[in-house]
Design a protein around this motif. Sequence first.
Motif, PDB file in Angstrom:
ATOM      1  N   GLY A  94       4.487  16.754 -42.860  1.00 21.74           N
ATOM      2  CA  GLY A  94       4.452  17.495 -41.604  1.00 21.74           C
ATOM      3  C   GLY A  94       5.865  17.529 -41.044  1.00 21.74           C
ATOM      4  O   GLY A  94       6.783  18.088 -41.647  1.00 21.74           O
ATOM      5  N   THR A 111       7.998  12.392 -39.100  1.00 23.06           N
ATOM      6  CA  THR A 111       8.351  11.402 -38.073  1.00 23.06           C
ATOM      7  C   THR A 111       7.658  10.058 -38.300  1.00 23.06           C
ATOM      8  O   THR A 111       7.771   9.170 -37.463  1.00 23.06           O
ATOM      9  CB  THR A 111       7.994  11.898 -36.654  1.00 23.06           C
ATOM     10  OG1 THR A 111       6.570  12.003 -36.555  1.00 23.06           O
ATOM     11  CG2 THR A 111       8.636  13.235 -36.330  1.00 23.06           C
ATOM     12  N   GLY A 119      -2.724   6.150 -33.154  1.00 24.07           N
ATOM     13  CA  GLY A 119      -3.130   6.285 -31.757  1.00 24.07           C
ATOM     14  C   GLY A 119      -1.876   6.417 -30.931  1.00 24.07           C
ATOM     15  O   GLY A 119      -0.813   6.740 -31.456  1.00 24.07           O
ATOM     16  N   VAL A 178       2.550  15.567 -49.346  1.00 23.82           N
ATOM     17  CA  VAL A 178       2.465  16.506 -48.220  1.00 23.82           C
ATOM     18  C   VAL A 178       3.325  15.973 -47.074  1.00 23.82           C
ATOM     19  O   VAL A 178       3.402  14.774 -46.839  1.00 23.82           O
ATOM     20  CB  VAL A 178       1.005  16.669 -47.744  1.00 23.82           C
ATOM     21  CG1 VAL A 178       0.900  17.854 -46.794  1.00 23.82           C
ATOM     22  CG2 VAL A 178       0.079  16.859 -48.918  1.00 23.82           C
ATOM     23  N   THR A 204       3.364  16.877 -36.098  1.00 21.94           N
ATOM     24  CA  THR A 204       2.258  17.810 -36.347  1.00 21.94           C
ATOM     25  C   THR A 204       0.909  17.100 -36.201  1.00 21.94           C
ATOM     26  O   THR A 204       0.808  15.882 -36.394  1.00 21.94           O
ATOM     27  CB  THR A 204       2.332  18.397 -37.769  1.00 21.94           C
ATOM     28  OG1 THR A 204       2.096  17.333 -38.719  1.00 21.94           O
ATOM     29  CG2 THR A 204       3.696  19.032 -38.053  1.00 21.94           C
TER      30      THR A 204
END
Length: 462
Positions: free
Chosen positions: A88, A91, A167, A86, A157
């Motif tokens: 997003g 990055t 974090g 998967v 995302t």
Amino acid sequence: MEPAASDALIDALAQDLRRQDPALQLVTAAEAGELERLSRDYHDYSPVLVQRFAGKRAQLAVLATGVEQVRLVAGACARHAVPLTVRGAGTGNYGQCVPLAGGVVLDVTGLNRLRHLEPASGVIEVEAGAVMAAIDQQLAPHGRALRLLPSTWRSATIGGFIAGGSGGIGSLRWGFLRDPGNLLGLEVVTVEPEPRLLRLDAAASAPLNHAYGTNGILTALRLPTTEAVAWEQLVVGFARWEQALEAARALPATAFLLNGLTLLEAAIAARSPWPAGCPAAADGEHRLLLLAAPDALEPLPGWLAARGGALVWQAPQGASRGLPLRELCWNHTTLHWRAQVSGWTYLQLLLPDPPDPCLAALRRRWGDDLLWHLEAVRQQGAPRLAALPLLRWQGEERLQELMDQARSLGAVLFNPHVLTVEDGGLGVVDADQVAAKAAYDPAGLLNPGKLRGWAAADPDTI
Ligand SMILES: Cc1cc2nc3c(=O)[nH]c(=O)nc-3n(C[C@H](O)[C@H](O)[C@H](O)COP(=O)(O)OP(=O)(O)OC[C@H]3O[C@@H](n4cnc5c(N)ncnc54)[C@H](O)[C@@H]3O)c2cc1C
């Protein structure tokens, strides 16, 4: 690891997908450049990973726009026994979404709706492919904002942050993503011939939080939000490192409301890009970057001056030109440095408290080959300093030497030069993560080789 699927198998899978949904957007081997792009992220910070990921590429990519399309892809991969990774926004800087065994990359950025905001609690339900900046834009009119942001907030995302991040901005107040309370629930698609769409509560969601997408496909998340604050950006200069470090340690223990605190040693500050209107750092000037609430503005300059700090620049977040401070912290510091100076990499660690003896010992041994960039965080409720030091690349042996020394001095390492979920974290297998994989990806198709605990349980999967 060799690609698990033959070209014929991938063709059959693509045909199956097209037959079930002719509108499904596929990227095939005919678009090799695009497949390469969709198989990459920011792992090139690590010379070790660049080598280990060489040639790892998806054989087919699918751009999903809704939950039903995700189910369709998950089901087809399960029936054809093709690996599925998967993605997003891609990055990640640990190579989290590089497909180790080829197969399909599923881009979920088309699932991007903010489904619901509960007015009384501020709890949201949002689709996994939504970009965090876009979510915040929709929350702002309601006086709410996301609690935790990576410095890639503009492009990353929310699903990728929960699955692959840890974090960042806000960690000074809210700790880390895996701290109880930061994730309230997940909607998940399983990878099975007949995929299930499950809604998990906070406890059941925990094993999927920071599992690099190896134990379920997230389609939506339930998250708490926080009150929106008009953060002010402050740049503070210090002539002496010891004073800057002391201020960085002391500030989180005050009642000033802060959302970010970054300390850059002079060599890094000298090469960092600064927002328009902020002067370049003077020779030998260490810099403290703060995101502070407006009600801290009056007392802060005096508090800082008493500790050797001078306010250099100040502007409201969102109203300055050029790079905002939000893009000068966390791994953006690494990005800017590497854009200017070749041959450097980095580390991620939590410093012991107090940090001074550890930092002094590392400085003695590594000198100018290791430059300090610190971030204030809350670790299990207590203020601590994390570090993303820049390291002159001198080979794997020297890297290992540094990590061994840092550990022996009490630092906790989050090694960004390794392949698996566990090795990039605390190094230990999390039985709950492995159990979730058995429940939601029983054939082990989600990026095989990425979850060490699964590979150890079933050697046939690697
Ligand atoms: C300059 C720079 C600065 C950064 N700063 C920070 C920072 O401050 N804090 C931080 O934590 N990280 C940081 N990162 C890493 C990264 O940007 C963030 O973690 C980001 O949130 C990842 O989101 P993404 O959409 O790019 O995810 P991706 O890179 O696409 O994916 C990350 C992981 O999540 C998995 N995944 C993605 N979507 C799903 C889904 N829907 N279901 C299941 N699994 C999924 C992928 O398989 C992969 O393992 C930084 C990286 C760079 C390059």
